[in-house]
Design a protein around this motif. Structure first.
Motif, PDB file in Angstrom:
ATOM      1  N   ILE A 160       0.834  -1.188   0.000  1.00 62.42           N
ATOM      2  CA  ILE A 160       0.000   0.000   0.000  1.00 62.42           C
ATOM      3  C   ILE A 160       0.873   1.244   0.000  1.00 62.42           C
ATOM      4  O   ILE A 160       1.882   1.326   0.673  1.00 62.42           O
ATOM      5  N   GLY A 161       0.435   2.211  -0.803  1.00 55.48           N
ATOM      6  CA  GLY A 161       1.179   3.444  -0.933  1.00 55.48           C
ATOM      7  C   GLY A 161       2.189   3.445  -2.056  1.00 55.48           C
ATOM      8  O   GLY A 161       2.736   4.476  -2.404  1.00 55.48           O
ATOM      9  N   THR A 162       2.452   2.267  -2.642  1.00 49.24           N
ATOM     10  CA  THR A 162       3.449   2.196  -3.727  1.00 49.24           C
ATOM     11  C   THR A 162       2.894   1.582  -4.991  1.00 49.24           C
ATOM     12  O   THR A 162       3.593   1.426  -5.968  1.00 49.24           O
ATOM     13  N   ARG A 163       1.624   1.175  -4.970  1.00 46.67           N
ATOM     14  CA  ARG A 163       1.034   0.613  -6.185  1.00 46.67           C
ATOM     15  C   ARG A 163       0.610   1.731  -7.115  1.00 46.67           C
ATOM     16  O   ARG A 163       0.530   2.875  -6.721  1.00 46.67           O
ATOM     17  N   GLY A 164       0.297   1.371  -8.340  1.00 43.31           N
ATOM     18  CA  GLY A 164      -0.182   2.362  -9.295  1.00 43.31           C
ATOM     19  C   GLY A 164       0.928   2.789 -10.215  1.00 43.31           C
ATOM     20  O   GLY A 164       1.306   2.047 -11.110  1.00 43.31           O
ATOM     21  N   PRO A 165       1.481   3.981 -10.013  1.00 44.74           N
ATOM     22  CA  PRO A 165       2.543   4.432 -10.912  1.00 44.74           C
ATOM     23  C   PRO A 165       3.759   3.540 -10.858  1.00 44.74           C
ATOM     24  O   PRO A 165       4.510   3.430 -11.813  1.00 44.74           O
ATOM     25  N   GLY A 166       4.011   2.874  -9.710  1.00 45.63           N
ATOM     26  CA  GLY A 166       5.189   2.034  -9.596  1.00 45.63           C
ATOM     27  C   GLY A 166       6.308   2.781  -8.900  1.00 45.63           C
ATOM     28  O   GLY A 166       6.374   4.003  -8.891  1.00 45.63           O
ATOM     29  N   GLU A 167       7.233   2.028  -8.294  1.00 44.51           N
ATOM     30  CA  GLU A 167       8.291   2.654  -7.498  1.00 44.51           C
ATOM     31  C   GLU A 167       9.179   3.576  -8.322  1.00 44.51           C
ATOM     32  O   GLU A 167       9.614   4.610  -7.852  1.00 44.51           O
ATOM     33  N   SER A 168       9.465   3.203  -9.555  1.00 42.21           N
ATOM     34  CA  SER A 168      10.364   4.029 -10.360  1.00 42.21           C
ATOM     35  C   SER A 168       9.800   5.441 -10.533  1.00 42.21           C
ATOM     36  O   SER A 168      10.532   6.419 -10.485  1.00 42.21           O
ATOM     37  N   LYS A 169       8.505   5.553 -10.713  1.00 42.18           N
ATOM     38  CA  LYS A 169       7.888   6.867 -10.871  1.00 42.18           C
ATOM     39  C   LYS A 169       7.868   7.630  -9.547  1.00 42.18           C
ATOM     40  O   LYS A 169       7.991   8.848  -9.515  1.00 42.18           O
ATOM     41  N   LEU A 170       7.676   6.892  -8.434  1.00 45.86           N
ATOM     42  CA  LEU A 170       7.644   7.550  -7.141  1.00 45.86           C
ATOM     43  C   LEU A 170       8.990   8.167  -6.788  1.00 45.86           C
ATOM     44  O   LEU A 170       9.062   9.088  -5.975  1.00 45.86           O
ATOM     45  N   GLU A 171      10.060   7.668  -7.381  1.00 44.35           N
ATOM     46  CA  GLU A 171      11.394   8.171  -7.072  1.00 44.35           C
ATOM     47  C   GLU A 171      11.807   9.326  -7.994  1.00 44.35           C
ATOM     48  O   GLU A 171      12.873   9.903  -7.846  1.00 44.35           O
ATOM     49  N   MET A 172      10.982   9.652  -8.971  1.00 41.46           N
ATOM     50  CA  MET A 172      11.313  10.775  -9.865  1.00 41.46           C
ATOM     51  C   MET A 172      11.315  12.083  -9.093  1.00 41.46           C
ATOM     52  O   MET A 172      10.581  12.233  -8.117  1.00 41.46           O
ATOM     53  N   ASP A 173      12.103  13.022  -9.560  1.00 44.57           N
ATOM     54  CA  ASP A 173      12.130  14.318  -8.885  1.00 44.57           C
ATOM     55  C   ASP A 173      10.908  15.136  -9.270  1.00 44.57           C
ATOM     56  O   ASP A 173      10.106  14.756 -10.121  1.00 44.57           O
ATOM     57  N   ARG A 174      10.766  16.283  -8.615  1.00 41.57           N
ATOM     58  CA  ARG A 174       9.569  17.100  -8.801  1.00 41.57           C
ATOM     59  C   ARG A 174       9.344  17.488 -10.264  1.00 41.57           C
ATOM     60  O   ARG A 174       8.213  17.508 -10.741  1.00 41.57           O
ATOM     61  N   ARG A 175      10.414  17.819 -10.946  1.00 40.68           N
ATOM     62  CA  ARG A 175      10.266  18.267 -12.332  1.00 40.68           C
ATOM     63  C   ARG A 175       9.678  17.164 -13.204  1.00 40.68           C
ATOM     64  O   ARG A 175       8.764  17.405 -13.999  1.00 40.68           O
ATOM     65  N   HIS A 176      10.193  15.937 -13.052  1.00 40.47           N
ATOM     66  CA  HIS A 176       9.683  14.827 -13.851  1.00 40.47           C
ATOM     67  C   HIS A 176       8.239  14.487 -13.485  1.00 40.47           C
ATOM     68  O   HIS A 176       7.440  14.133 -14.345  1.00 40.47           O
ATOM     69  N   ILE A 177       7.923  14.621 -12.195  1.00 41.69           N
ATOM     70  CA  ILE A 177       6.555  14.338 -11.772  1.00 41.69           C
ATOM     71  C   ILE A 177       5.595  15.377 -12.356  1.00 41.69           C
ATOM     72  O   ILE A 177       4.509  15.043 -12.829  1.00 41.69           O
ATOM     73  N   ARG A 178       6.022  16.645 -12.345  1.00 45.75           N
ATOM     74  CA  ARG A 178       5.173  17.688 -12.925  1.00 45.75           C
ATOM     75  C   ARG A 178       4.960  17.436 -14.415  1.00 45.75           C
ATOM     76  O   ARG A 178       3.860  17.648 -14.940  1.00 45.75           O
ATOM     77  N   GLU A 179       6.014  17.007 -15.102  1.00 47.05           N
ATOM     78  CA  GLU A 179       5.895  16.714 -16.539  1.00 47.05           C
ATOM     79  C   GLU A 179       4.925  15.560 -16.762  1.00 47.05           C
ATOM     80  O   GLU A 179       4.102  15.583 -17.679  1.00 47.05           O
ATOM     81  N   ARG A 180       5.008  14.550 -15.902  1.00 46.69           N
ATOM     82  CA  ARG A 180       4.113  13.391 -16.027  1.00 46.69           C
ATOM     83  C   ARG A 180       2.664  13.796 -15.744  1.00 46.69           C
ATOM     84  O   ARG A 180       1.741  13.357 -16.425  1.00 46.69           O
ATOM     85  N   ILE A 181       2.473  14.661 -14.735  1.00 43.84           N
ATOM     86  CA  ILE A 181       1.132  15.140 -14.414  1.00 43.84           C
ATOM     87  C   ILE A 181       0.537  15.890 -15.598  1.00 43.84           C
ATOM     88  O   ILE A 181      -0.634  15.702 -15.949  1.00 43.84           O
ATOM     89  N   SER A 182       1.350  16.712 -16.233  1.00 43.21           N
ATOM     90  CA  SER A 182       0.885  17.465 -17.408  1.00 43.21           C
ATOM     91  C   SER A 182       0.485  16.525 -18.538  1.00 43.21           C
ATOM     92  O   SER A 182      -0.537  16.730 -19.207  1.00 43.21           O
ATOM     93  N   GLU A 183       1.281  15.472 -18.736  1.00 44.24           N
ATOM     94  CA  GLU A 183       0.980  14.493 -19.789  1.00 44.24           C
ATOM     95  C   GLU A 183      -0.311  13.737 -19.481  1.00 44.24           C
ATOM     96  O   GLU A 183      -1.147  13.492 -20.354  1.00 44.24           O
ATOM     97  N   LEU A 184      -0.496  13.348 -18.218  1.00 47.00           N
ATOM     98  CA  LEU A 184      -1.715  12.636 -17.817  1.00 47.00           C
ATOM     99  C   LEU A 184      -2.947  13.511 -18.014  1.00 47.00           C
ATOM    100  O   LEU A 184      -3.989  13.046 -18.485  1.00 47.00           O
ATOM    101  N   LYS A 185      -2.820  14.790 -17.661  1.00 44.40           N
ATOM    102  CA  LYS A 185      -3.947  15.710 -17.845  1.00 44.40           C
ATOM    103  C   LYS A 185      -4.285  15.860 -19.323  1.00 44.40           C
ATOM    104  O   LYS A 185      -5.457  15.951 -19.703  1.00 44.40           O
TER     105      LYS A 185
END
Length: 449
Positions: A160-185
């Motif tokens: 729990i807390g690590t499913r979904g995007p997967g651990e590799s995505k959870l370890e991305m820095d803020r910039r990569h996460i923001r880019e991924r959020i923009s792509e998902l939107k």
């Protein structure tokens, strides 16, 4: 015994102590702390966690550093050690700093209510759309908490807390996460565009849309399956179904409608989740009728109804035409049944009783198709005759010398949209078309007889 992802991977099963902090602010809410904690137990079991024990602390307000008191942290540490627990799950939302401090003090995984709900959604998502929405919600939740994720990001074995995007995505820095959020939107905007096109096609075809909403586990999916023979997953658990399902249903009068099952609501539904699932929940906003399914047997029935009402308000769908469906009446005693509202906007049913379901379909028909009106249409006006069949349920048709007499049950909104063209031929009114009325550019003065 439930099989969790840990069993499959051969790693240690999650064993948790559940913690609830009862503050003065919480005491002023509609839900009792006892019910909220019991709901957390159900959520944890739904996520595949073994619940070892629960702990409750009464405190004026939350501790900014530990959330619970320092002494309670020591007590929780001893309890986890004695019981062999490896996870602590909190009934309220924690800040990143609180997660980091608790992890350092307890040396176990720290999960809050929001993260637990997001994890269940990650398990339930099957369609591409559902997976995208869950990932967006998880990343939106994670982004402001990156500094507080400490050992959670380094712990192996998922859970729990690590499913979904997967651990590799959870370890991305803020910039990569923001880019991924923009792509998902962006991808979800495409989903919204497709849904809008489908809705427009249905409206042009005169097909009514009915949305099923309600607290989680109220029985929405069961009602959809029983009414439409839909192949949907039905189970007595929280968030048994996540991805929306739409099925056609023929009403008693022969009119075909589309019913859509939506994600269940729950108290403190994460804001990020509501935002991420807006594409799905917009089905509620665009529906012609909302069926609010209520678990009549729940001791927190009124509070659950308020939660649903609040979420509908947030979505902008609170003023929609609505029928309250009091489900599971077979589980209610006589006293409980007496307390249920009995009016034209509510129906009491057991989803497994055919007579109850038939009454529900008649109630839907009455709401959607509305008043009965009589029209005398010239026999050569096929366009108007076709419009009558589109906007209503033709109950009777009688031929006269140069016209046809129709008795039709029509929806008020659809009738209003049809304009003067049908109003002019209403039998109980006298209409005087203007010079250009036939080509649709004129106006009509209508006088009651």
């Amino acid at each position: 015994m439930k099989q969790t992802i840990h069993d499959v991977e051969g790693t240690m099963e999650e064993k948790a102590v559940l913690v609830s902090l009862v503050t003065n602010e919480l005491k002023r809410t509609d839900f009792s702390s006892e019910y909220s904690l019991q709901e957390l137990v159900n959520l944890a079991e739904t996520a595949g966690v073994e619940v070892l024990e629960t702990m409750v602390q009464n405190k004026e307000s939350a501790d900014t550093k530990w959330f619970i008191g320092k002494g309670k942290v020591e007590e929780l540490k001893m309890m986890l050690t004695e019981l062999g627990g490896n996870t602590a799950i909190f009934d309220q939302e924690l800040s990143g700093a609180q997660v980091r401090n608790l992890e350092e003090a307890l040396d176990v995984k720290i999960i809050d209510r929001t993260q637990l709900i997001l994890d269940i959604f990650a398990q339930r998502a099957k369609t591409r759309e559902g997976i995208l929405q869950v990932e967006l919600a998880q990343l939106s939740y994670l982004l402001p908490r990156l500094s507080g994720q400490g050992k959670n990001l380094s712990r192996l074995g998922g859970g729990i807390g690590t499913r979904g995007p997967g651990e590799s995505k959870l370890e991305m820095d803020r910039r990569h996460i923001r880019e991924r959020i923009s792509e998902l939107k962006r991808q979800l905007q495409e989903v919204v565009r497709h849904r809008t096109l489908h809705r427009e096609r249905r409206k042009k075809a005169g097909i009514f849309q009915v949305a099923l909403v309600g607290y989680t586990n109220a029985g929405k999916s069961t009602i959809l399956r029983q009414l439409t023979n839909a192949d949907v997953y039905v189970e007595n658990q929280l968030f048994a179904t996540l991805d929306p399902t739409s099925r056609s249903l023929e009403l008693p009068g022969g009119k075909e409608i589309v019913m859509t099952d939506t994600v269940g609501f729950i108290q403190n539904l994460p804001h990020d989740l509501v935002a991420a699932f807006r594409a799905t929940l917009e089905e509620v906003c665009e529906a012609d009728l909302v069926l609010h399914v209520v678990d009549s047997s729940s001791p927190m029935r009124s509070e659950q109804m308020k939660v649903v009402g609040d979420v509908l308000q947030e979505l902008g769908a609170h003023g929609k035409e609505q029928i309250t469906v009091f489900n599971k009446i077979d589980l209610c005693g006589a006293a409980e049944l007496e307390m249920l509202t009995a009016d034209s906007d509510s129906v009491r049913v057991s989803a497994y009783n055919n007579a109850d379901l038939e009454r529900l379909t008649f109630a839907i028909q009455e709401k959607l198709l509305g008043d009965t009106k009589t029209f005398r249409i010239p026999a050569d006006r096929g366009d108007l005759i076709a419009k009558l069949y589109r906007i209503g349920d033709v109950l009777e048709q009688e031929a006269e010398e140069e016209s046809l007499l129709f008795k039709v049950r029509v929806n008020a909104d659809d009738y209003a949209k049809s304009g003067y063209m049908l109003t002019a031929y209403e039998l109980d009114r006298t209409a005087v078309p203007s010079q250009n009325a036939e080509d649709g550019t004129g106006t009509v003065e209508v006088f009651d007889r």
